[in-house]
Motif scaffolding. Structure first.
Motif, PDB file in Angstrom:
ATOM      1  N   THR A   1     -47.229  22.557  -9.704  1.00  7.88           N
ATOM      2  CA  THR A   1     -47.442  23.698  -8.806  1.00  7.88           C
ATOM      3  C   THR A   1     -46.599  23.572  -7.546  1.00  7.88           C
ATOM      4  O   THR A   1     -45.858  24.492  -7.183  1.00  7.88           O
TER       5      THR A   1
ATOM      6  N   SER B   1     -58.779  24.446 -10.240  1.00 13.89           N
ATOM      7  CA  SER B   1     -59.063  25.339 -11.366  1.00 13.89           C
ATOM      8  C   SER B   1     -60.288  24.854 -12.142  1.00 13.89           C
ATOM      9  O   SER B   1     -60.538  23.655 -12.259  1.00 13.89           O
TER      10      SER B   1
ATOM     11  N   ASN C   1     -56.064  20.123  -7.851  1.00 11.34           N
ATOM     12  CA  ASN C   1     -56.082  21.417  -8.543  1.00 11.34           C
ATOM     13  C   ASN C   1     -57.532  21.852  -8.737  1.00 11.34           C
ATOM     14  O   ASN C   1     -58.281  21.205  -9.465  1.00 11.34           O
TER      15      ASN C   1
ATOM     16  N   THR D   1     -54.116  25.833  -7.080  1.00  7.36           N
ATOM     17  CA  THR D   1     -54.733  26.286  -8.330  1.00  7.36           C
ATOM     18  C   THR D   1     -53.649  26.446  -9.389  1.00  7.36           C
ATOM     19  O   THR D   1     -52.652  27.138  -9.156  1.00  7.36           O
ATOM     20  N   LEU D   2     -53.801  25.771 -10.502  1.00 11.17           N
ATOM     21  CA  LEU D   2     -52.989  26.044 -11.686  1.00 11.17           C
ATOM     22  C   LEU D   2     -53.940  26.137 -12.862  1.00 11.17           C
ATOM     23  O   LEU D   2     -54.707  25.209 -13.119  1.00 11.17           O
TER      24      LEU D   2
ATOM     25  N   CYS E   1     -50.161  29.826 -11.309  1.00  8.39           N
ATOM     26  CA  CYS E   1     -50.551  28.906 -10.240  1.00  8.39           C
ATOM     27  C   CYS E   1     -50.434  29.563  -8.871  1.00  8.39           C
ATOM     28  O   CYS E   1     -49.725  30.567  -8.705  1.00  8.39           O
TER      29      CYS E   1
ATOM     30  N   THR F   1     -50.619  18.876 -13.100  1.00  5.61           N
ATOM     31  CA  THR F   1     -50.720  20.309 -12.788  1.00  5.61           C
ATOM     32  C   THR F   1     -50.483  20.564 -11.302  1.00  5.61           C
ATOM     33  O   THR F   1     -49.772  21.499 -10.932  1.00  5.61           O
TER      34      THR F   1
END
Length: 342
Positions: A259, A61, A59, A203-204, A229, A255
């Motif tokens: 997703t 993010s 992830n 991406t979350l 996400c 996460t």
């Protein structure tokens, strides 16, 4: 299932307050999700458990320095605001303190007036809509004025804010770090890629709801928070090809897991996707894509320990956690890691 079924006893001194000097020197407890067998290693040993043809899902993010300390206007009383969700037109949904003082119409100032704001609405549940006023670029102002919104169980001030970011963080928007990824160094990722493991990114944006306790007696009565996400076509293709060739899809963090499981078709295939997810994974859930998970140790009775129990079985997980307590592993965000595999 009852919430208390996911309780374990954790001494306070095992809650990690600061990150280790070197990311990948944290300990790694391995757990075979079928047999319950455990092993004790360091995070830099992770490549020993990966195989060419596997796919590691990270992830990317990045945590917003979303905690703002300011003053109420005109009284000068101290206030704290944590940005949660960008609602557009310079308005954010926020957590605030003190709640009783920050009613609709309250005016705030941060950084000696470099950033000003007004509470425009009190939402059900106590969050506020706050409209901000400034000159320049909002993210740059936040980088200057904001602090990392560390979890409530971390009492020490973070000396280096980058230690609450993964080395591959890119997409700004999280209110908390996807902490399983904090153990990776760039060198370790390069070593993993060199052995023939694919690395891809989702991406979350992690919300503070991730720390919200389950207050219902029956876990199925719990309402999950929503988080935004995204999965790119490139990532979807990489995961689909891995599955087609018999490789394992290993997510780094709950996460990443949530997703890909949110957007997978019933046949386990993925395509480019984006939107809000409130998926709640607990024992009985059938995983469509996930084969293995790199994760930290989670709070008792939390939705995250329920997710891990869905993958490896509640008895296996609680036995592994009790072993980690006996072996004095470090717990939670800055703590040690687990690798759940078959």
């Amino acid at each position: 299932m009852k919430t208390h079924d996911f309780y374990y006893d954790l001494p306070q001194e095992l809650i990690a307050q600061t990150p280790l000097q070197k990311r990948d020197t944290s300990r790694l407890l391995t757990l075979n999700k079928v047999t319950g067998e455990t092993g004790h290693y360091h995070f830099y040993d992770l490549p020993k458990f990966l195989k060419p043809g596997d796919c590691l899902v990270l992830n990317d993010s990045r945590v917003l320095p979303a905690r703002l300390i300011g003053h109420r206007v005109p009284t000068g009383g101290v206030c704290e605001v944590v940005l949660l969700i960008d609602r557009g037109e310079n308005t954010w949904e926020c957590l605030v303190r003190p709640g009783k003082k920050l009613r609709e119409g309250a005016k705030l100032s941060f950084g000696e007036g470099k950033l000003t704001a007004e509470v425009t609405k009190v939402l059900e549940g106590g969050n506020r809509l706050i409209q901000f006023h400034y000159e320049g670029i909002f993210l740059e102002i936040l980088e200057h004025l904001g602090k990392m919104p560390l979890p409530p169980y971390i009492k020490e001030e973070l000396q280096d804010s980058e230690r609450y970011q993964t080395v591959y963080s890119k997409e700004i928007g999280s209110a908390a770090a996807p902490t399983a990824g904090l153990h990776f160094t760039k060198e370790l990722l390069e070593e993993i890629q060199a052995m023939g493991v694919q690395i891809c990114y989702v991406t979350l944006h992690v919300g503070l709801g991730t720390f919200r306790p389950v207050k219902t007696e029956d876990i199925t009565d719990h309402t999950m928070h929503s988080e935004y996400c995204m999965i790119s076509q490139e990532t979807a293709d990489t995961i689909n090809q891995t599955k087609a060739k018999g490789g394992r899809v290993i997510c780094v963090g709950t996460t990443s897991c949530r997703t890909i499981e949110s957007w997978a078709g019933e046949d386990g295939t993925l395509k480019e996707s984006a939107g809000w997810t409130s998926i709640f994974i607990y024992p009985g859930y059938r995983f469509k894509v996930l084969d293995g998970l790199v994760t930290n140790f989670h709070l008792p009775e939390s939705t995250l320990i329920m997710l891990v129990s869905a993958l490896a079985g509640r008895k296996h997980v609680l036995a592994a956690y009790e072993e980690a307590v006996r072996e004095k592993y470090r717990f939670f965000s800055f703590g040690d890691a687990m690798f759940i595999y078959e």
